[in-house]
Design a protein around this motif. Structure first.
Motif, short mmCIF file in Angstrom:
data_model
loop_
_atom_site.label_atom_id
_atom_site.label_comp_id
_atom_site.label_asym_id
_atom_site.label_seq_id
_atom_site.Cartn_x
_atom_site.Cartn_y
_atom_site.Cartn_z
N ASP A 60 0.99 -1.23 -0.20
CA ASP A 60 0.19 -0.02 -0.12
C ASP A 60 0.82 1.19 -0.02
O ASP A 60 1.45 1.75 1.17
CB ASP A 60 -0.81 -0.21 1.17
CG ASP A 60 -1.63 1.18 1.22
OD1 ASP A 60 -1.99 1.97 0.42
OD2 ASP A 60 -2.53 1.46 2.43
N ALA A 61 0.99 1.86 -1.20
CA ALA A 61 2.09 3.08 -1.09
C ALA A 61 1.29 4.15 -0.49
O ALA A 61 1.92 5.31 -0.71
CB ALA A 61 2.30 3.28 -2.75
N SER A 62 0.12 4.20 -0.09
CA SER A 62 -0.44 5.31 0.40
C SER A 62 -0.10 5.48 1.90
O SER A 62 -0.38 6.51 2.65
CB SER A 62 -2.01 5.42 0.44
OG SER A 62 -2.46 4.21 1.25
N ALA A 63 0.63 4.48 2.62
CA ALA A 63 0.94 4.54 3.79
C ALA A 63 2.64 4.32 4.03
O ALA A 63 3.19 3.45 3.32
CB ALA A 63 0.24 3.50 4.63
N VAL A 110 7.01 4.30 -2.50
CA VAL A 110 6.47 4.36 -1.14
C VAL A 110 7.46 5.15 -0.10
O VAL A 110 8.59 5.36 -0.43
CB VAL A 110 6.67 3.05 -0.99
CG1 VAL A 110 6.23 2.49 0.71
CG2 VAL A 110 5.65 1.92 -1.79
N THR A 111 6.84 5.84 0.96
CA THR A 111 7.48 6.54 1.77
C THR A 111 8.02 5.37 2.83
O THR A 111 7.35 4.53 3.31
CB THR A 111 6.62 7.53 2.49
OG1 THR A 111 6.15 8.49 1.87
CG2 THR A 111 7.23 7.89 3.82
N GLN A 162 11.66 11.70 -3.54
CA GLN A 162 10.82 10.51 -2.90
C GLN A 162 11.32 10.75 -1.44
O GLN A 162 12.09 11.51 -0.91
CB GLN A 162 11.92 9.41 -3.40
CG GLN A 162 11.61 9.07 -4.60
CD GLN A 162 12.66 8.10 -5.18
OE1 GLN A 162 13.80 8.29 -5.31
NE2 GLN A 162 12.19 7.31 -6.32
N GLU A 163 10.52 10.19 -0.53
CA GLU A 163 10.26 10.03 0.94
C GLU A 163 11.27 8.96 1.44
O GLU A 163 11.15 7.94 1.26
CB GLU A 163 8.97 10.00 1.44
CG GLU A 163 8.05 11.16 0.75
CD GLU A 163 8.38 12.53 1.27
OE1 GLU A 163 8.99 12.59 2.40
OE2 GLU A 163 8.02 13.57 0.77
N THR A 171 7.61 12.74 8.19
CA THR A 171 7.97 12.61 6.85
C THR A 171 9.15 13.56 6.49
O THR A 171 8.95 14.66 6.85
CB THR A 171 6.60 12.97 5.93
OG1 THR A 171 5.51 12.13 6.16
CG2 THR A 171 6.69 12.78 4.31
#
Length: 91
Positions: free
Chosen positions: A13-16, A40-41, A66-67, A79
Motif C-alpha cells: 500500500d503506497a499510501s502509507a 513508497v515512503t 522521494q520520501e 515525513t
C-alpha cells in the motif's frame, strides 16, 4: 545502487509509510531501494543514523522527489525528504 528493483508483484500500500528494519543490511537495503523506486515512503530503522558510511547507500537510493526517513527510533519518523534524516538523526 545502480539498478532497478522490481517489487511490482508485492502487494504494498503506497499510501502509507513502510518501515524496514535493519535497513543498512544487504537484503534490506535492496528492499528499501525497491520501495523508494515504487514511490513508497520508507522509514528505515538503523542502529546509528549519524554513521554516514552505513546510511549513505540508503540516501543514494532515493532522489529529491522521494520520501525516506532514516532513524534508530522509527516511531520518531515524521515525513522527511531524502538527505534530511528525521528523528534522532536531525541533530
Amino acid at each position: 545502487m545502480d539498478t532497478q528493483v522490481d517489487l511490482s508483484n508485492l502487494p504494498v500500500d503506497a499510501s502509507a509509510p513502510v518501515m524496514v528494519t535493519g535497513a543498512t543490511g544487504y537484503v534490506a537495503g535492496w528492499i528499501v531501494k525497491g520501495l523508494v523506486d515504487a514511490g513508497v515512503t520508507v522509514h528505515a530503522a538503523v542502529r546509528d543514523p549519524r554513521d554516514a558510511g552505513k546510511v549513505q547507500q540508503l540516501l543514494d537510493a532515493a532522489d529529491a522527489s522521494q520520501e525516506l526517513c532514516v532513524s534508530s527510533h522509527p516511531t520518531s519518523c515524521g515525513t522527511a525528504r531524502t538527505h534530511k534524516p528525521c528523528g534522532d538523526a536531525a541533530s
